[in-house]
Design an enzyme around this catalytic site. Structure first.
Site, PDB file in Angstrom:
ATOM      1  N   ALA A  90       0.840  -1.187   0.000  1.00 27.28           N
ATOM      2  CA  ALA A  90       0.000   0.000   0.000  1.00 27.28           C
ATOM      3  C   ALA A  90       0.880   1.243   0.000  1.00 27.28           C
ATOM      4  O   ALA A  90       2.072   1.176   0.294  1.00 27.28           O
ATOM      5  CB  ALA A  90      -0.911  -0.008   1.227  1.00 27.28           C
ATOM      6  N   GLY A 110      -0.571  -5.185   0.888  1.00 25.67           N
ATOM      7  CA  GLY A 110      -1.824  -5.110   0.147  1.00 25.67           C
ATOM      8  C   GLY A 110      -1.762  -5.820  -1.188  1.00 25.67           C
ATOM      9  O   GLY A 110      -2.794  -6.270  -1.709  1.00 25.67           O
ATOM     10  N   GLU A 126      -2.410  -9.372  -0.391  1.00 28.64           N
ATOM     11  CA  GLU A 126      -3.817  -9.440   0.008  1.00 28.64           C
ATOM     12  C   GLU A 126      -4.732  -9.395  -1.212  1.00 28.64           C
ATOM     13  O   GLU A 126      -5.753 -10.090  -1.258  1.00 28.64           O
ATOM     14  CB  GLU A 126      -4.134  -8.320   0.990  1.00 28.64           C
ATOM     15  CG  GLU A 126      -3.499  -8.561   2.358  1.00 28.64           C
ATOM     16  CD  GLU A 126      -3.648  -7.385   3.310  1.00 28.64           C
ATOM     17  OE1 GLU A 126      -4.144  -7.583   4.424  1.00 28.64           O
ATOM     18  OE2 GLU A 126      -3.239  -6.255   2.929  1.00 28.64           O
ATOM     19  N   GLU A 160       3.676  -5.973   7.343  1.00 26.59           N
ATOM     20  CA  GLU A 160       3.045  -4.879   8.090  1.00 26.59           C
ATOM     21  C   GLU A 160       3.557  -4.712   9.517  1.00 26.59           C
ATOM     22  O   GLU A 160       3.669  -3.583  10.005  1.00 26.59           O
ATOM     23  CB  GLU A 160       1.515  -5.072   8.098  1.00 26.59           C
ATOM     24  CG  GLU A 160       0.822  -4.723   6.793  1.00 26.59           C
ATOM     25  CD  GLU A 160       0.775  -5.880   5.807  1.00 26.59           C
ATOM     26  OE1 GLU A 160       0.031  -5.786   4.817  1.00 26.59           O
ATOM     27  OE2 GLU A 160       1.497  -6.893   6.023  1.00 26.59           O
TER      28      GLU A 160
END
Length: 260
Positions: A66, A112, A115, A135
């Site tokens: 992200a 992300g 994900e 993360e």
């Protein structure tokens, strides 16, 4: 539709969506997530699209995470809202599409990016792919479904180790874990995804959409997957695809599914 951060192209029943921010290693920012939602929604509604492939531009990254600069200053409430909106708009949305979605993972799929790949119905990877959820090295946890989908795919112990160490695994380890279905050389990645897509397209798109619902139900709290399967199985009998499929079988010919 013209997009700023992605490319979307449809050919021969396949819509290929490419995250196109190579200078940012295709990182997901708010605008890109919104554009991806719109592109997936449009492809799912397009009757000519039978399979969706999502990949990243260039050969370095599928999605390298992200865009941290967008949320580094967020408070608790804003952080929770970020995760909730992202899951609804993109990750859960993709997982529950009735059109099959294949992630073609080229290069880094981190945070992300992994994900997003895990939200797709299955994954193929290039031999240079690296995957991980880093993360906790930033003082946060995966917030776009990573703590839920990773254990479903690789098992609790492996998922815990990947999350806690914030480390990356390579493509072969991902294959061994069951995180990806196939690993090929980079120049063979999209051809493989398209080959699989063409196999999918020989079958009933109506039945495939119902199968996606039934399989996903097994991983949702409060859902009885067997009951969902029974319901979706029954619904198939009301489709034109069922009539064509069974008729073709009895007539010993190849089915020509209308997708209805």
């Amino acid at each position: 539709m013209n997009y700023e951060n992605i490319l979307s192209q449809t050919s021969n029943g396949i819509t290929t969506i490419t995250i196109n921010r190579p200078k940012k290693l295709n990182a997901l920012n708010k605008a890109t997530i919104e554009e991806l939602h719109d592109a997936f929604k449009a492809a799912d509604k397009d009757k000519s699209t039978k399979v969706i492939i999502v990949t990243g531009s260039g050969d370095k990254a599928f999605v390298a995470g992200a865009d941290i600069s967008e949320f580094a200053h967020f408070n608790e409430k804003e952080g929770a809202k970020l995760a909730a909106q992202g899951q609804e708009l993109l990750f859960d949305f993709v997982e529950n599409l009735s059109t099959p979605v294949i992630a073609a993972v080229n290069g880094f799929a981190l945070g992300g990016g992994l994900e997003l790949a895990m939200a797709c119905h299955f994954r193929v990877a290039s031999s240079n792919a690296k995957m991980g959820l880093p993360e906790v090295s930033l003082g946060v946890i995966p917030g776009y479904g990573g703590t839920q989908r990773l254990p479903q795919l690789v098992g609790k112990g492996r998922a815990m180790e990947m999350v806690m160490t914030a480390g990356m695994i390579d493509a072969n380890q991902a294959l061994n874990y069951g995180l990806v279905n196939h690993v090929v050389e980079p120049d063979e990645l999209l051809p493989l995804a398209e080959k699989i897509a063409n196999k999918i397209m020989r079958n009933s798109s109506v039945a495939i959409g119902k199968a996606i619902k039934a399989v996903n139900a097994n991983f949702k709290d409060g859902k009885n997957g067997y009951k969902v399967e029974i319901k979706q199985f029954g619904k198939c009998f009301g489709s034109e695809d069922f009539v064509e499929g069974t008729t073709a079988f009895l007539e010993k010919r190849k089915a020509d599914f209308p997708g209805k």
